[in-house]
Design a protein around this motif. Sequence first.
Motif, PDB file in Angstrom:
ATOM      1  N   ARG A   5       0.829  -1.196   0.000  1.00 33.24           N
ATOM      2  CA  ARG A   5       0.000   0.000   0.000  1.00 33.24           C
ATOM      3  C   ARG A   5       0.866   1.249   0.000  1.00 33.24           C
ATOM      4  NH1 ARG A   5      -3.080  -1.194   4.183  1.00 33.24           N
ATOM      5  NH2 ARG A   5      -2.375   0.271   5.763  1.00 33.24           N
ATOM      6  N   LYS A   6       1.966   1.218   0.772  1.00 33.68           N
ATOM      7  CA  LYS A   6       2.871   2.366   0.795  1.00 33.68           C
ATOM      8  C   LYS A   6       3.467   2.642  -0.587  1.00 33.68           C
ATOM      9  CE  LYS A   6       2.367   2.972   5.201  1.00 33.68           C
ATOM     10  NZ  LYS A   6       1.527   4.086   5.691  1.00 33.68           N
ATOM     11  N   LEU A   7       3.812   1.575  -1.294  1.00 33.84           N
ATOM     12  CA  LEU A   7       4.347   1.746  -2.639  1.00 33.84           C
ATOM     13  C   LEU A   7       3.293   2.352  -3.562  1.00 33.84           C
ATOM     14  CD1 LEU A   7       6.499   1.371  -4.798  1.00 33.84           C
ATOM     15  CD2 LEU A   7       5.664  -0.975  -5.123  1.00 33.84           C
ATOM     16  N   GLU A   8       2.068   1.852  -3.464  1.00 35.48           N
ATOM     17  CA  GLU A   8       1.002   2.414  -4.290  1.00 35.48           C
ATOM     18  C   GLU A   8       0.830   3.900  -4.021  1.00 35.48           C
ATOM     19  OE1 GLU A   8      -2.650  -0.118  -5.134  1.00 35.48           O
ATOM     20  OE2 GLU A   8      -1.893  -1.058  -3.313  1.00 35.48           O
ATOM     21  N   HIS A   9       0.850   4.283  -2.742  1.00 39.03           N
ATOM     22  CA  HIS A   9       0.695   5.700  -2.389  1.00 39.03           C
ATOM     23  C   HIS A   9       1.799   6.547  -3.020  1.00 39.03           C
ATOM     24  CE1 HIS A   9      -1.736   4.642   1.492  1.00 39.03           C
ATOM     25  NE2 HIS A   9      -2.493   4.637   0.408  1.00 39.03           N
ATOM     26  N   LEU A  10       3.031   6.056  -2.942  1.00 36.73           N
ATOM     27  CA  LEU A  10       4.158   6.786  -3.511  1.00 36.73           C
ATOM     28  C   LEU A  10       3.992   6.995  -5.012  1.00 36.73           C
ATOM     29  CD1 LEU A  10       7.286   5.194  -1.783  1.00 36.73           C
ATOM     30  CD2 LEU A  10       6.502   7.545  -1.562  1.00 36.73           C
ATOM     31  N   LEU A  11       3.682   5.920  -5.710  1.00 36.34           N
ATOM     32  CA  LEU A  11       3.593   5.993  -7.169  1.00 36.34           C
ATOM     33  C   LEU A  11       2.396   6.824  -7.625  1.00 36.34           C
ATOM     34  CD1 LEU A  11       4.600   2.335  -8.113  1.00 36.34           C
ATOM     35  CD2 LEU A  11       6.033   4.398  -8.060  1.00 36.34           C
ATOM     36  N   SER A  58      15.143  27.685   9.224  1.00 31.89           N
ATOM     37  CA  SER A  58      13.946  28.127   8.521  1.00 31.89           C
ATOM     38  C   SER A  58      12.732  27.543   9.224  1.00 31.89           C
ATOM     39  CB  SER A  58      13.991  27.664   7.056  1.00 31.89           C
ATOM     40  OG  SER A  58      12.746  27.837   6.422  1.00 31.89           O
ATOM     41  N   PRO A  59      11.573  28.195   9.134  1.00 33.71           N
ATOM     42  CA  PRO A  59      10.350  27.630   9.732  1.00 33.71           C
ATOM     43  C   PRO A  59       9.742  26.513   8.898  1.00 33.71           C
ATOM     44  CG  PRO A  59       9.826  29.674   8.616  1.00 33.71           C
ATOM     45  CD  PRO A  59      11.326  29.522   8.535  1.00 33.71           C
ATOM     46  N   LEU A  60      10.421  26.099   7.842  1.00 32.63           N
ATOM     47  CA  LEU A  60       9.906  25.061   6.957  1.00 32.63           C
ATOM     48  C   LEU A  60      10.182  23.668   7.524  1.00 32.63           C
ATOM     49  CD1 LEU A  60       8.756  24.059   4.229  1.00 32.63           C
ATOM     50  CD2 LEU A  60      11.069  24.321   3.287  1.00 32.63           C
ATOM     51  N   ILE A  61       9.147  22.822   7.497  1.00 32.88           N
ATOM     52  CA  ILE A  61       9.277  21.410   7.864  1.00 32.88           C
ATOM     53  C   ILE A  61       8.829  20.565   6.675  1.00 32.88           C
ATOM     54  CG2 ILE A  61       8.398  19.557   9.345  1.00 32.88           C
ATOM     55  CD1 ILE A  61       8.048  21.582  11.555  1.00 32.88           C
ATOM     56  N   ILE A  62       9.622  19.563   6.348  1.00 33.70           N
ATOM     57  CA  ILE A  62       9.167  18.563   5.388  1.00 33.70           C
ATOM     58  C   ILE A  62       8.234  17.649   6.156  1.00 33.70           C
ATOM     59  CG2 ILE A  62       9.822  16.711   3.815  1.00 33.70           C
ATOM     60  CD1 ILE A  62      12.603  17.996   3.628  1.00 33.70           C
ATOM     61  N   THR A  63       6.944  17.751   5.892  1.00 34.45           N
ATOM     62  CA  THR A  63       5.989  17.000   6.703  1.00 34.45           C
ATOM     63  C   THR A  63       5.877  15.561   6.228  1.00 34.45           C
ATOM     64  OG1 THR A  63       4.234  18.003   5.363  1.00 34.45           O
ATOM     65  CG2 THR A  63       4.652  18.969   7.499  1.00 34.45           C
ATOM     66  N   ALA A  64       5.210  14.754   7.050  1.00 40.66           N
ATOM     67  CA  ALA A  64       5.198  13.301   6.890  1.00 40.66           C
ATOM     68  C   ALA A  64       4.920  12.874   5.461  1.00 40.66           C
ATOM     69  CB  ALA A  64       4.146  12.704   7.823  1.00 40.66           C
ATOM     70  N   ILE A  65       5.816  12.049   4.938  1.00 39.02           N
ATOM     71  CA  ILE A  65       5.659  11.598   3.556  1.00 39.02           C
ATOM     72  C   ILE A  65       5.644  10.079   3.450  1.00 39.02           C
ATOM     73  CG2 ILE A  65       6.692  11.577   1.251  1.00 39.02           C
ATOM     74  CD1 ILE A  65       7.720  14.353   1.712  1.00 39.02           C
ATOM     75  N   LEU A 288       3.994  17.214  -0.641  1.00 38.96           N
ATOM     76  CA  LEU A 288       3.957  16.704  -2.015  1.00 38.96           C
ATOM     77  C   LEU A 288       5.090  17.224  -2.907  1.00 38.96           C
ATOM     78  CD1 LEU A 288       2.432  14.895  -4.017  1.00 38.96           C
ATOM     79  CD2 LEU A 288       1.023  16.888  -4.608  1.00 38.96           C
ATOM     80  N   PRO A 289       5.381  18.533  -2.935  1.00 37.69           N
ATOM     81  CA  PRO A 289       6.499  18.985  -3.773  1.00 37.69           C
ATOM     82  C   PRO A 289       7.834  18.381  -3.343  1.00 37.69           C
ATOM     83  CG  PRO A 289       5.094  20.833  -3.178  1.00 37.69           C
ATOM     84  CD  PRO A 289       4.666  19.683  -2.341  1.00 37.69           C
ATOM     85  N   MET A 290       7.993  18.162  -2.044  1.00 37.14           N
ATOM     86  CA  MET A 290       9.226  17.541  -1.559  1.00 37.14           C
ATOM     87  C   MET A 290       9.339  16.105  -2.054  1.00 37.14           C
ATOM     88  SD  MET A 290      10.783  19.869   0.137  1.00 37.14           S
ATOM     89  CE  MET A 290      10.660  21.239   1.299  1.00 37.14           C
ATOM     90  N   LEU A 291       8.230  15.390  -2.025  1.00 34.52           N
ATOM     91  CA  LEU A 291       8.231  14.008  -2.501  1.00 34.52           C
ATOM     92  C   LEU A 291       8.592  13.945  -3.982  1.00 34.52           C
ATOM     93  CD1 LEU A 291       7.661  10.984  -2.253  1.00 34.52           C
ATOM     94  CD2 LEU A 291       5.235  11.497  -2.637  1.00 34.52           C
TER      95      LEU A 291
END
Length: 356
Positions: A5-11, A58-65, A288-291
């Motif tokens: 399922r994790k792979l499907e989400h990524l793709l 920076s106040p930027l966090i790469i949130t859960a991916i 999403l842009p980070m991913l």
Amino acid sequence: MISDRKLEHLLICKQYDVQYKNKKTGFEDIELIHRALPEINKDKIDISTDVFGKKLNSPLIITAITGGHPLAKQINRELAIAAETEKIGLGLGSQRAGIENPELKDTYSVARENAPSTILLGNIGAPQIVGNNSEDFAQQAVDMIDADILAIHLNTLQESIQPEGDIDAKGYLNGINEITENMEVPVMVKETGTGISADDGILLEKAGIDFLDVAGAGGTSWAAVETYRAEDRYLGELFWDWGIPTAVSTAELINSVNIPIVSSGGIRNGLDAAKAIALGSDSVGIALPMLKNAFIGSNEIINFIKRFNESLKIAMFLVGASNLEELKNSNLIIKGETKEWLEERGFNTKKYTRRI
């Protein structure tokens, strides 16, 4: 299997448009007030923060991916290298897969290996903290990556659309309360794209959490992601745009609780971030842009972070804010649907117009 399922989400996130269709973040309704006389030196603007216990540039966090599939190991490696290089925070995807299958632990632990000093956020789902083994489950997530903060994610919409979803939400609040009372690290509660209302924020603050991530509507729709996995797409398409817009959720929480707020969900640049922080958030998250950049490599992520930081500094320069605290006190106008939503909910939008 969870790993599949994790792979499907990524793709799916890589290959399809999984963002909201008709509902926006609400930041298009936020207008910062331009200062023709900013009286500051742009080169001296400080965007660093220590609200999470470590100094971040920076106040930027790469949130859960991501995590939980062999492909995710390389993605988390690239994200971690970028986060460490630029000294920003990094949140990992749900660690359930790594806890239940030790062979997948390295898809998460690779993050700390490549980000030894910056903030890492562990991640477990609310369904996993209901029951007798909840504290052990949470501690395993922390230990797996030497997490600085443990995030508990709420994703009732995704669970509702997901064929294998967990739709029994009884006991979430009590489970969160037990975790906050027994964990040595701070605890964050985060949504996954549908926002948190003031009402729920108040309950979560009373339950003892340390941070809230609004993860509002307008960015990635997990109903959309699950739509691409489902045989019958009716429900996913029906609820594709469900949720509280990010700007609305941010404003509701800022005016209702007294804990640090992360504003995420459709934030794409430093101007969006400046608006979120001017509303009162302490930091912002982007996923999403980070991913998508992670599929290319850490250099692409680093370039994105640098562009983000520069656009944030320009926005701060134009409102005369030399640091994030001054940005929080800058003037803004709330208009359109965001204004209507907040006023219908009983919030005073005029308080932001002349703060200095």
